[in-house]
Design an enzyme around this catalytic site. Structure first.
Site, PDB file in Angstrom:
ATOM      1  N   TYR A  21      62.239 -51.840  13.534  1.00 49.64           N
ATOM      2  CA  TYR A  21      63.395 -50.872  12.929  1.00 49.64           C
ATOM      3  C   TYR A  21      64.711 -51.966  12.709  1.00 49.64           C
ATOM      4  O   TYR A  21      65.134 -52.311  13.713  1.00 49.64           O
ATOM      5  CB  TYR A  21      63.643 -49.707  13.890  1.00 49.64           C
ATOM      6  CG  TYR A  21      64.806 -48.910  13.626  1.00 49.64           C
ATOM      7  CD1 TYR A  21      65.719 -48.691  14.635  1.00 49.64           C
ATOM      8  CD2 TYR A  21      64.960 -48.468  12.195  1.00 49.64           C
ATOM      9  CE1 TYR A  21      66.786 -48.067  14.421  1.00 49.64           C
ATOM     10  CE2 TYR A  21      66.202 -47.661  12.268  1.00 49.64           C
ATOM     11  CZ  TYR A  21      67.147 -47.482  13.166  1.00 49.64           C
ATOM     12  OH  TYR A  21      68.221 -46.554  13.144  1.00 49.64           O
ATOM     13  N   ILE A  33      59.990 -42.206  20.079  1.00 51.45           N
ATOM     14  CA  ILE A  33      60.664 -41.359  19.058  1.00 51.45           C
ATOM     15  C   ILE A  33      59.414 -40.638  18.087  1.00 51.45           C
ATOM     16  O   ILE A  33      59.690 -39.690  17.762  1.00 51.45           O
ATOM     17  CB  ILE A  33      61.910 -42.003  18.461  1.00 51.45           C
ATOM     18  CG1 ILE A  33      62.590 -40.958  17.661  1.00 51.45           C
ATOM     19  CG2 ILE A  33      61.367 -43.008  17.472  1.00 51.45           C
ATOM     20  CD1 ILE A  33      63.703 -41.632  16.930  1.00 51.45           C
TER      21      ILE A  33
END
Lengths: 470, 474
Positions: free
Chosen positions: A145, A232
């Site tokens: 990310y 997440i």
């Protein structure tokens, strides 16, 4: 004497505006079914928009939760004054149970070991402050990310050293890659404090295998370092296999109360599973009392609004809702992913086989002019400007091989996804007839300079955009 | 190799549990009018509980705001997805207007110069990250809010050097004290990046005077690259808005817009005190420096305000009828309540610093000390917690240079409870006075460096102990 801090002034250096293209172009010309049917379709935002109806239905049936009431009585005052950094107990309890549900109730989460934070952005940064000194390093598998460069490094002074993963084995983490990263850190004179993984992975959309998880636990045991597992996306798993959390592995290896378990920390958030990035709800889970204690105090810098804690404690305490939601969410994500995968296939484009996440990791290496990141960028620009799709180029995720792109599928309607696939197909067909490429894996040029520049520029440019487009 | 960072571990060193007494005692034995009438009354929490009725009434009349609706239509989805660190523009507009209103509309705020943060706690830390490097220092007038030791220093590694203020002139900032602090920082080899004030002051409850503001502006004009951060979190608690002078007004009145000072003055705000909403985590940074705004905006990613909350408050603050009435009513009630505390203390022979703002009074109990020392202050404090059953904040926890001062909050309880607290205190004081034939003489005030060392220990221990408590009891 400088007027502003180094953190501020260094960030502004070297911004290359060409990389803003995708976002800027989208904002200038956003697709709208009726008002702007030829606009750019946003496929670079990892949002989950598939289950809002379920939440809105629940809200309509349970007006007290948003209305700051409990059993018809106003608790506005109580909530307005509630700023305890230990968090609303009902909320932490409901959150712990939700996390357990997501893991098939195979493991338990103790609410007192949860620290709430304003999103996992805050949770990850806080963990860095707790575990690393400025200059210490964490190892991260690539691709990762883009936001991590800011979240883990910016204000903390920590460093990231990549664990290079390659398409040759589906980008899985190998022991040799781990060891190489560790040694690279040592060469750079960096003290390695731990490994951070995102599981399920962003941008890959795959779950870490048991083998990889065992490898990681063994690795951190031998090196006496930490393991952070950013879970997440844990509620976005839609494959046949169930999600294996690092907590499952600790349990299987009977390490639950061991010293190692104190060095394993989980990060969670409601931004992806529940599609609520605006509400800023994140959490750190740790078996280390000192980490929980320090992180709790640090959470002062990013507490979750009591108004939001209350609403979500009511929502997540409703087990009928959570059970239905998780089920339905899985179902819809699976269908939508299938739609993307087959749409891509029709365009002659394959992607990494995935079973989680809100995106696919798409292989467009065969569409590159050359096996270089320059070519990847050229392709990207064409896709943004001509095909009018905003997707994320692999180099922005520190991927070591050019030609991979992350394409999101859960932030738009079915019709829009259809249209996006149509456009892509048209583009591929038109370029196929004008180019003949033969790709050979030997042609993969390792230009360290190019990769470094790309990544660095991307890192800087991506930090200038809206934060949480994971 | 150390497993955890120094930041994580240093906080737990040297905790002296005796200083937790106040809070622990309160939590063990909290006062309740019916259920526990002999419990400890909490007077250490700077909360504003006087105007919830106004807020609740507004909410009842405007149910859409909390229910994710706009004009009867659901905007849940839109809010659920809204995570733009530029903030909800309707909220920033309303907040900017509210801030102007707080200043009698004598100045205006540009919403584009506002950065939203999760409370002023986050705003202050973020400003430090933007303005200072590890090892740099900010000068703060004492006494100051204990939380600053954590908020400004902990993760940023910035240092605080105190500007020592004394009761001889009502704890006002003097040019001499400012220069001395600057010199002290230089002696400690610290690079001073600026001054941070809280205006109105916590714990003093006074608005910063024009004289003081001019001294500060002169100082940062003289020292290039020096910043002035004005934490105006209590701006709406000034009993009369004409008595509150914001740094924004100085910038305007002194026509500093085109000077370089303009970019070096920053304001911090929050809705925790004026609106009594600490749980909602709404803070803001206001700056004219584009680079600060840009960096702070990105840093706000680490503490964004919940969109659910931004929406509710944008509706609330956009209602000008409400805000006008609220500000006026809030001021009135605070003034009345403060008067009750002051006259109650007066009747007991306890004076306090003349104040015109805030949710607390800075009270003078020097005459009740056994000796002019911080040990004596501690002893007195323990008596007040254990015997009088009032939890108040000792001045040493606020880095006050003189023993015997305490911060006492008045806006976080009912009138009856305040009356009871004063009754208890009265009984205690008359007992104390009759017990000790104490002649308090000005000349007997000892200035001993050994005592100063103990001051350091007290403060350090306090700092640590207060860190371990609930975050935002300003």
């Amino acid at each position: 004497m400088k007027q502003l801090s180094t953190k501020v002034t260094s960030n502004a250096h070297g911004q290359d505006s060409s990389y803003f293209l995708g976002w800027e172009e989208y904002e200038k010309n956003p697709y709208d079914e009726t008002k702007n049917p030829n606009g750019i379709i946003q496929m670079g935002l990892a949002e989950n928009q598939l289950c809002f109806d379920l939440i809105e239905t629940w809200l309509a049936k349970n007006p007290d939760a948003a209305g700051l009431k409990k059993d018809g009585q106003s608790i506005f005052k109580e909530l307005a004054l509630f700023q305890d950094y230990h968090g609303l107990p009902e909320f932490k309890k409901a959150l712990a149970e939700f996390m357990e549900e997501i893991r098939g109730n195979r493991v338990t989460f103790d609410p007192t070991k949860i620290v709430l934070a304003a999103g996992s952005t805050s949770a990850n940064e806080t963990l860095m402050f707790c575990l690393a000194e400025p200059g210490d390093a964490f190892l991260l598998p690539t691709p990762y990310y883009p936001g991590f460069d800011r979240d883990l490094k910016w204000r903390t002074g920590a460093e990231i050293v990549p664990i290079h993963c390659s398409s040759s084995n589906g980008f899985q983490i190998t022991e040799s890659a781990l060891q190489q990263a560790y040694q690279q850190a040592q060469k750079l004179d960096l003290k390695v404090k731990g490994v951070l993984v995102t599981n399920p992975s962003n941008p890959l959309g795959t779950m870490l295998t048991k083998r990889e998880l065992n490898l990681l636990v063994d690795f951190i045991t031998s090196k006496n370092i930490h393991l952070i597992s950013d879970e997440i996306y844990s509620g976005t798993v839609f494959g046949f296999e169930q999600f294996v959390s690092v907590m499952d592995v600790l349990k299987d290896k009977k390490l639950e109360n061991s010293e190692v378990s104190k060095r394993v920390h989980v990060v969670y958030s409601l931004s992806k599973d529940l599609g609520l990035p605006g509400f800023r709800v994140g959490a750190i889970y740790s078996n280390d009392e000192m980490v929980v204690s320090a992180a709790t105090k640090m959470s002062s810098f990013g507490l979750v609004s009591s108004q939001t804690q209350y609403l979500l404690s009511a929502l997540l305490s409703d087990k009928k809702f959570t059970g239905t939601y998780l089920n339905e969410n899985q179902k819809r994500l699976k269908i939508r992913q299938k739609q993307l995968v087959s749409g891509l296939e029709a365009a002659g484009v394959t992607c990494l086989k995935s079973n989680a996440g809100l995106f696919c990791w798409v292989d467009m290496r065969h569409l590159l002019d050359t096996n270089t990141f320059e070519a990847e960028l050229e392709l990207w620009k064409k896709i943004v400007y001509e095909v009018k799709l905003n997707i994320s180029p692999g180099s922005s995720c520190h991927c070591t091989e050019p030609g991979w792109f992350r394409v999101c599928f859960a932030n738009m309607s079915e019709e829009t996804l259809d249209l996006a696939m149509k456009r892509l197909k048209e583009y591929v067909e038109s370029t196929d007839s004008s180019r003949m490429i033969s790709k050979s894996s030997h042609e993969r040029i390792r230009s360290l300079r190019k990769r470094t520049v790309s990544n660095w520029v991307f890192r800087v440019s991506w930090t200038d955009r809206v934060p949480d487009e994971r | 190799m150390d497993l955890l960072s120094r930041k994580a571990t240093c906080n737990s060193h040297g905790q002296d549990s005796s200083y937790f007494l106040g809070w622990e005692e309160y939590e063990k034995n909290p006062y309740d009018a019916i259920k526990n009438p002999h419990g400890i009354i909490q007077m250490g929490l700077a909360e504003n509980q006087l105007c919830f009725d106004l807020l609740e009434s507004w909410l009842a009349h405007n149910p859409d705001a909390a229910s994710f609706k706009r004009d009867g239509q659901s905007i849940f989805r839109e809010l659920a997805l809204f995570q733009d660190y530029h903030g909800l523009s309707s909220f920033k507009n309303a907040l900017a207007d509210f801030m102007s209103e707080n200043r009698g509309n004598r100045v205006s705020f540009d919403p584009n110069n506002l950065v939203l943060t999760a409370g002023a706690t986050s705003a202050n830390e973020t400003l430090m990250f933007c303005l200072a490097d590890p090892g740099d220092a900010f000068l703060l007038p004492t006494p100051y809010y204990p939380g600053f030791d954590r908020d400004l220093k902990w993760r940023t590694e910035v240092e605080i050097v105190p500007i020592q203020c004394s009761s001889t002139n009502g704890f006002r900032i003097t040019k001499l004290a400012l220069e001395e602090a600057y010199e002290q920082a230089k002696k400690l080899n610290l690079n001073v990046k600026g001054v941070l004030i809280t205006n109105p002051s916590n714990p003093l409850g006074t608005t910063t005077t024009e004289t003081e503001l001019n001294i500060l502006f002169e100082f940062i004009s003289k020292h290039k690259n020096m910043h002035l951060v004005s934490d105006e979190i209590y701006s709406g608690t000034a009993f009369s808005s004409s008595e509150f002078i914001s740094v924004k007004e100085i910038l305007k009145n002194n026509q500093l817009e085109n000077t370089d000072v303009f970019n070096r003055v920053h304001i911090v705000y929050s809705l925790s005190k004026d609106l009594g909403l600490p749980g909602f985590r709404v803070g803001a940074i206001y700056s004219n420096d584009k680079d600060v705004i840009s960096a702070a905006t990105k840093m706000s990613s680490f503490g964004l305000v919940s969109s659910q909350t931004q929406y509710l408050l944008s509706a609330l603050l956009s209602d000008k009828k409400f805000t006008k009435n609220y500000l006026r009513e809030n001021q009135k009630r605070l003034k009345n309540r403060q008067r009750k505390l002051v006259s109650g203390l007066d009747a007991i022979g306890i004076g306090c610093l003349k104040s015109n703002a805030g949710l607390f009074c800075w009270i003078d109990m020097r005459h009740l000390l056994n000796s002019n020392t911080f040990e004596a202050e501690m002893d007195l404090w323990k008596k007040i917690v254990y015997e009088v059953k009032l939890n108040i904040s000792p001045g040493s926890s606020c880095h006050c240079e003189e023993p015997g001062w305490f911060r006492v909050c008045f806006a976080n309880m009912s009138e009856e409870t305040l009356k009871l607290a004063l009754k208890r205190l009265k009984r205690f004081v008359s007992d104390e006075i009759s017990m000790r034939n104490c002649q308090h003489s000005e000349s007997q005030r000892l200035k001993s460096s050994r005592k100063k060392t103990m001051t350091t220990v007290s403060n350090w221990v306090f700092r640590l102990s207060f860190h371990d408590r609930e975050a935002e009891e300003r």
